[in-house]
Write a protein that holds these residues in place. Sequence first.
Motif, PDB file in Angstrom:
ATOM      1  N   MET A 111       0.824  -1.199   0.000  1.00 16.45           N
ATOM      2  CA  MET A 111       0.000   0.000   0.000  1.00 16.45           C
ATOM      3  C   MET A 111       0.866   1.260   0.000  1.00 16.45           C
ATOM      4  N   SER A 112       0.271   2.362  -0.423  1.00 12.35           N
ATOM      5  CA  SER A 112       0.961   3.649  -0.436  1.00 12.35           C
ATOM      6  C   SER A 112      -0.007   4.750  -0.017  1.00 12.35           C
ATOM      7  N   GLY A 113       0.554   5.818   0.512  1.00  9.52           N
ATOM      8  CA  GLY A 113      -0.274   6.957   0.883  1.00  9.52           C
ATOM      9  C   GLY A 113       0.467   8.256   0.641  1.00  9.52           C
ATOM     10  N   LEU A 114      -0.293   9.295   0.369  1.00  6.43           N
ATOM     11  CA  LEU A 114       0.294  10.620   0.184  1.00  6.43           C
ATOM     12  C   LEU A 114       0.375  11.266   1.569  1.00  6.43           C
ATOM     13  N   VAL A 115       1.595  11.555   1.996  1.00 11.05           N
ATOM     14  CA  VAL A 115       1.805  11.963   3.388  1.00 11.05           C
ATOM     15  C   VAL A 115       2.404  13.363   3.479  1.00 11.05           C
ATOM     16  N   ARG A 116       1.877  14.142   4.406  1.00 15.39           N
ATOM     17  CA  ARG A 116       2.366  15.506   4.620  1.00 15.39           C
ATOM     18  C   ARG A 116       3.464  15.492   5.683  1.00 15.39           C
ATOM     19  N   ARG A 117       4.636  16.026   5.332  1.00 23.58           N
ATOM     20  CA  ARG A 117       5.766  16.069   6.279  1.00 23.58           C
ATOM     21  C   ARG A 117       6.404  17.445   6.265  1.00 23.58           C
ATOM     22  N   PHE A 118       7.106  17.769   7.335  1.00 20.77           N
ATOM     23  CA  PHE A 118       7.887  19.008   7.343  1.00 20.77           C
ATOM     24  C   PHE A 118       9.043  18.861   6.358  1.00 20.77           C
ATOM     25  N   LYS A 119       9.319  19.981   5.660  1.00 20.80           N
ATOM     26  CA  LYS A 119      10.360  19.964   4.635  1.00 20.80           C
ATOM     27  C   LYS A 119      11.746  19.754   5.221  1.00 20.80           C
ATOM     28  N   SER A 120      11.991  20.397   6.357  1.00 18.83           N
ATOM     29  CA  SER A 120      13.318  20.228   6.956  1.00 18.83           C
ATOM     30  C   SER A 120      13.200  20.097   8.474  1.00 18.83           C
ATOM     31  N   ILE A 121      14.066  19.286   8.998  1.00 15.82           N
ATOM     32  CA  ILE A 121      14.053  19.015  10.444  1.00 15.82           C
ATOM     33  C   ILE A 121      15.486  18.950  10.973  1.00 15.82           C
ATOM     34  N   LYS A 122      15.600  19.095  12.300  1.00 16.00           N
ATOM     35  CA  LYS A 122      16.899  18.766  12.892  1.00 16.00           C
ATOM     36  C   LYS A 122      16.712  17.627  13.874  1.00 16.00           C
ATOM     37  N   TYR A 123      17.728  16.825  14.018  1.00 10.91           N
ATOM     38  CA  TYR A 123      17.641  15.683  14.926  1.00 10.91           C
ATOM     39  C   TYR A 123      18.852  15.618  15.836  1.00 10.91           C
ATOM     40  N   GLU A 124      18.629  14.928  16.934  1.00 10.16           N
ATOM     41  CA  GLU A 124      19.692  14.694  17.898  1.00 10.16           C
ATOM     42  C   GLU A 124      19.502  13.245  18.320  1.00 10.16           C
ATOM     43  N   ALA A 125      20.576  12.491  18.424  1.00  5.38           N
ATOM     44  CA  ALA A 125      20.440  11.076  18.779  1.00  5.38           C
ATOM     45  C   ALA A 125      21.781  10.550  19.264  1.00  5.38           C
ATOM     46  N   LEU A 126      21.804   9.266  19.582  1.00  6.32           N
ATOM     47  CA  LEU A 126      23.065   8.590  19.880  1.00  6.32           C
ATOM     48  C   LEU A 126      23.384   7.679  18.709  1.00  6.32           C
ATOM     49  N   ASP A 127      24.668   7.507  18.450  1.00  8.31           N
ATOM     50  CA  ASP A 127      25.040   6.530  17.427  1.00  8.31           C
ATOM     51  C   ASP A 127      25.297   5.190  18.113  1.00  8.31           C
ATOM     52  N   LEU A 128      25.744   4.242  17.341  1.00  7.69           N
ATOM     53  CA  LEU A 128      25.950   2.870  17.811  1.00  7.69           C
ATOM     54  C   LEU A 128      26.953   2.795  18.969  1.00  7.69           C
ATOM     55  N   ASN A 129      27.855   3.767  19.010  1.00 10.95           N
ATOM     56  CA  ASN A 129      28.868   3.755  20.069  1.00 10.95           C
ATOM     57  C   ASN A 129      28.482   4.622  21.260  1.00 10.95           C
ATOM     58  N   GLY A 130      27.255   5.171  21.219  1.00 11.07           N
ATOM     59  CA  GLY A 130      26.798   5.983  22.347  1.00 11.07           C
ATOM     60  C   GLY A 130      27.223   7.441  22.250  1.00 11.07           C
ATOM     61  N   ASN A 131      27.793   7.822  21.109  1.00 19.08           N
ATOM     62  CA  ASN A 131      28.180   9.222  20.922  1.00 19.08           C
ATOM     63  C   ASN A 131      26.979  10.030  20.443  1.00 19.08           C
ATOM     64  N   LYS A 132      26.916  11.312  20.914  1.00 21.05           N
ATOM     65  CA  LYS A 132      25.829  12.191  20.470  1.00 21.05           C
ATOM     66  C   LYS A 132      26.050  12.591  19.026  1.00 21.05           C
ATOM     67  N   ILE A 133      24.987  12.529  18.243  1.00 26.41           N
ATOM     68  CA  ILE A 133      25.086  13.000  16.862  1.00 26.41           C
ATOM     69  C   ILE A 133      23.943  13.982  16.596  1.00 26.41           C
ATOM     70  N   PHE A 134      24.196  14.909  15.700  1.00 24.93           N
ATOM     71  CA  PHE A 134      23.210  15.931  15.360  1.00 24.93           C
ATOM     72  C   PHE A 134      23.124  16.031  13.846  1.00 24.93           C
ATOM     73  N   GLY A 135      22.032  16.585  13.366  1.00 23.35           N
ATOM     74  CA  GLY A 135      21.965  16.821  11.936  1.00 23.35           C
ATOM     75  C   GLY A 135      20.797  17.716  11.580  1.00 23.35           C
ATOM     76  N   GLU A 136      20.933  18.392  10.451  1.00 20.36           N
ATOM     77  CA  GLU A 136      19.830  19.167   9.876  1.00 20.36           C
ATOM     78  C   GLU A 136      19.633  18.618   8.479  1.00 20.36           C
TER      79      GLU A 136
END
Length: 184
Positions: A111-136
Motif C-alpha cells: 500500500m501507499s499513501g500521500l503523506v504531509r511532512r515538514f520539509k526540513s528538520i533537525k535531529y539529535e540522537a546517539l550513534d551505535l557507540n553511544g556518541n551524540k550526533i546531530f543533523g539538519e
Amino acid sequence: MIIDYIYFVSILKIAKLGHPVLVKKTNNIKDLASINIKKIVLDMSETMLDANGIGLAAPQVHLTHKMFIYRNPDIEEGDKVKISVLINPIIEKITDDTEDDWEACLSIPGMSGLVRRFKSIKYEALDLNGNKIFGEVEGLHARVIQHEFDHLNGILYTSRLAHKSAFGFTEEIEKFWKKNNEEK
Ligand code: NI
C-alpha cells in the motif's frame, strides 16, 4: 569450536498493521551495553534490505527500544548501501513548510499513501557507540526520519495522510494517482 555470534545475521519477522506493537510507545535505551545493540542493528539491516525497505524502526520487528535504522540517501553513491542508526532520537521541525509525497511502509505491505511532512528538520540522537550526533536535513532524508520517528511513538503514516482518499494499494495508486499527476 568458538563461533562469533556476529557472523550470524538473522532476518527478523516484520510486524504488520494490526499488531499492537506498532501502536505502542518505545522506551529510551538507557544503557547501550545492556542490550546487544550491534546484533539488533545488523539483524534489522538485513531484514530491511531483504524487504527492499529504506527504513525500519524497532517496533516493526517487535522490539520496544527507541531506535531505528534507515538508508541514508545523502551519502549513498551508486550501488553502495549506507545505513544510519539513530538511538533515542529527538526531532524538531526547522520550518513550518510542509511537502506532500508518497510513502509506503514495510508494516503495511502493498500500500501507499500521500503523506504531509515538514520539509526540513533537525535531529539529535546517539550513534551505535553511544556518541551524540546531530543533523539538519531536508527532502527525502527529512521524510524518512519523520516516518521512522513516528513509529517510535506508535504512529503510522496512515494517520498523516494529506488527503483521506490518497491511500490505497500501490498498484491502483500508480494507475490513478501518479500517472494523472505526471500528466498535469
Ligand atoms: Ni514504516
